[in-house]
Design an enzyme around this catalytic site. Sequence first.
Site, PDB file in Angstrom:
ATOM      1  N   HIS A  78       0.841  -1.200   0.000  1.00  0.00           N
ATOM      2  CA  HIS A  78       0.000   0.000   0.000  1.00  0.00           C
ATOM      3  C   HIS A  78       0.880   1.255   0.000  1.00  0.00           C
ATOM      4  O   HIS A  78       0.633   2.201  -0.750  1.00  0.00           O
ATOM      5  CB  HIS A  78      -0.866   0.059   1.271  1.00  0.00           C
ATOM      6  CG  HIS A  78      -1.988  -0.944   1.339  1.00  0.00           C
ATOM      7  ND1 HIS A  78      -2.118  -1.830   2.377  1.00  0.00           N
ATOM      8  CD2 HIS A  78      -3.040  -1.176   0.514  1.00  0.00           C
ATOM      9  CE1 HIS A  78      -3.207  -2.572   2.197  1.00  0.00           C
ATOM     10  NE2 HIS A  78      -3.783  -2.200   1.067  1.00  0.00           N
ATOM     11  N   LYS A  87     -16.969  -6.797   4.756  1.00  0.00           N
ATOM     12  CA  LYS A  87     -15.742  -7.547   5.033  1.00  0.00           C
ATOM     13  C   LYS A  87     -15.492  -7.501   6.536  1.00  0.00           C
ATOM     14  O   LYS A  87     -15.406  -6.415   7.103  1.00  0.00           O
ATOM     15  CB  LYS A  87     -14.553  -6.866   4.344  1.00  0.00           C
ATOM     16  CG  LYS A  87     -14.293  -7.320   2.931  1.00  0.00           C
ATOM     17  CD  LYS A  87     -12.915  -6.813   2.494  1.00  0.00           C
ATOM     18  CE  LYS A  87     -12.615  -7.164   1.056  1.00  0.00           C
ATOM     19  NZ  LYS A  87     -11.340  -6.561   0.614  1.00  0.00           N
ATOM     20  N   ARG A 125      -1.554  -5.705  -8.873  1.00  0.00           N
ATOM     21  CA  ARG A 125      -0.446  -6.598  -8.560  1.00  0.00           C
ATOM     22  C   ARG A 125      -0.251  -7.647  -9.639  1.00  0.00           C
ATOM     23  O   ARG A 125       0.846  -7.969 -10.034  1.00  0.00           O
ATOM     24  CB  ARG A 125      -0.701  -7.311  -7.225  1.00  0.00           C
ATOM     25  CG  ARG A 125      -0.494  -6.417  -6.051  1.00  0.00           C
ATOM     26  CD  ARG A 125      -1.179  -6.958  -4.842  1.00  0.00           C
ATOM     27  NE  ARG A 125      -2.622  -6.814  -4.961  1.00  0.00           N
ATOM     28  CZ  ARG A 125      -3.462  -6.987  -3.964  1.00  0.00           C
ATOM     29  NH1 ARG A 125      -3.013  -7.328  -2.778  1.00  0.00           N
ATOM     30  NH2 ARG A 125      -4.747  -6.817  -4.131  1.00  0.00           N
ATOM     31  N   SER A 182      -2.937  -7.773   2.355  1.00  0.00           N
ATOM     32  CA  SER A 182      -3.259  -7.751   3.787  1.00  0.00           C
ATOM     33  C   SER A 182      -3.652  -9.148   4.240  1.00  0.00           C
ATOM     34  O   SER A 182      -3.313  -9.580   5.341  1.00  0.00           O
ATOM     35  CB  SER A 182      -4.400  -6.773   4.067  1.00  0.00           C
ATOM     36  OG  SER A 182      -4.030  -5.474   3.692  1.00  0.00           O
TER      37      SER A 182
HETATM   38  P1  ADP Z   1      -9.808  -3.378  -1.106  1.00  0.00           P
HETATM   39  O1  ADP Z   1     -10.664  -4.146  -0.137  1.00  0.00           O
HETATM   40  O2  ADP Z   1     -10.450  -2.135  -1.620  1.00  0.00           O
HETATM   41  O3  ADP Z   1      -9.200  -4.214  -2.192  1.00  0.00           O
HETATM   42  P2  ADP Z   1      -7.146  -3.275   0.037  1.00  0.00           P
HETATM   43  O4  ADP Z   1      -6.724  -2.608   1.297  1.00  0.00           O
HETATM   44  O5  ADP Z   1      -6.978  -4.741  -0.055  1.00  0.00           O
HETATM   45  O6  ADP Z   1      -8.627  -2.830  -0.190  1.00  0.00           O
HETATM   46  O7  ADP Z   1      -6.382  -2.626  -1.186  1.00  0.00           O
HETATM   47  C1  ADP Z   1      -6.422  -1.239  -1.408  1.00  0.00           C
HETATM   48  C2  ADP Z   1      -5.647  -0.904  -2.665  1.00  0.00           C
HETATM   49  O8  ADP Z   1      -4.282  -1.198  -2.487  1.00  0.00           O
HETATM   50  C3  ADP Z   1      -6.082  -1.721  -3.876  1.00  0.00           C
HETATM   51  O9  ADP Z   1      -6.010  -0.896  -5.012  1.00  0.00           O
HETATM   52  C4  ADP Z   1      -5.066  -2.818  -3.954  1.00  0.00           C
HETATM   53  O10 ADP Z   1      -4.911  -3.272  -5.282  1.00  0.00           O
HETATM   54  C5  ADP Z   1      -3.852  -2.068  -3.491  1.00  0.00           C
HETATM   55  N1  ADP Z   1      -2.852  -2.968  -2.950  1.00  0.00           N
HETATM   56  C6  ADP Z   1      -2.941  -3.773  -1.875  1.00  0.00           C
HETATM   57  N2  ADP Z   1      -1.800  -4.463  -1.687  1.00  0.00           N
HETATM   58  C7  ADP Z   1      -0.967  -4.078  -2.685  1.00  0.00           C
HETATM   59  C8  ADP Z   1       0.365  -4.445  -3.081  1.00  0.00           C
HETATM   60  N3  ADP Z   1       1.059  -5.351  -2.427  1.00  0.00           N
HETATM   61  N4  ADP Z   1       0.860  -3.844  -4.154  1.00  0.00           N
HETATM   62  C9  ADP Z   1       0.146  -2.944  -4.848  1.00  0.00           C
HETATM   63  N5  ADP Z   1      -1.088  -2.557  -4.560  1.00  0.00           N
HETATM   64  C10 ADP Z   1      -1.644  -3.121  -3.481  1.00  0.00           C
END
Ligand code: ADP
Length: 163
Positions: free
Chosen positions: A18, A42, A91, A129
Site C-alpha cells: 500500500h 468484510k 499486482r 493484507s
Molecule cells: P480493497 O478491499 O479495496 O481491495 P485493500 O486494502 O486490499 O482494499 O487494497 C487497497 C488498494 O491497495 C487496492 O487498489 C489494492 O490493489 C492495493 N494494494 C494492496 N496491496 C498491494 C500491493 N502489495 N501492491 C500494490 N497494490 C496493493
Amino acid sequence: MGRLAICPGTFDPITNGHIDIIMRSLRIFDEVIIAVATNPKKAALFDIDRRIYMIRESLRGLSGIKVESFDTLLVEYARQKRGIAIVRGLRAISDFEYELQMALMNRRLDSDIETVFMMPSEEYTFLSSTIIKEIASFGGSVKGLVPEVVEGALNELYNPEGV
Ligand code: ADP
C-alpha cells in the site's frame, strides 16, 4: 487548487505494498487522501480507528497526505472531496478483472473521475493484507513487509508472550 487523488481501500492492515502505491501517487498528485472503507461486508481484523491510526503512524512526516474513513459510494466521496482521480494498485492479472469492473462502473457513475492504476515494486507484487494476516496468525515473520507499527500490532495479537 492542487490535483487531488483518492487512494481507497480496506487497509486491514496497511502493508508496504500500500505504501509503495501511496508514494507513487504522491509523485503525480499534489495531495492524496487515503480513504479507509468501513466496509461492513468484510469482517476486519482491526477496527476502523486502529486501521487509521496505523496508516497515520506509518506515514508520519509525509506532506500532502490525509487519512479519512468513508462509508458512502466511492465516486460520491471523491466528488465531495474534489478529487480528480481514484488510484488503485495492480499486482497481477488476478486483480485485473475486479478492478476493471469497478473502474468502468465508477466511470459510469461519474465520468469526471478517472481511475488510475499503478504497479508496485516487484518485491510487493505478492503482498496482500490477507496473506500478512495468515502468516502472522501462524507465528511467521512479516518483517520488512509491513510498517513497524503493524508488525507490533500483529505480534501483540498473535504472539502476546513474545516467544
Ligand atoms: P480493497 O478491499 O479495496 O481491495 P485493500 O486494502 O486490499 O482494499 O487494497 C487497497 C488498494 O491497495 C487496492 O487498489 C489494492 O490493489 C492495493 N494494494 C494492496 N496491496 C498491494 C500491493 N502489495 N501492491 C500494490 N497494490 C496493493
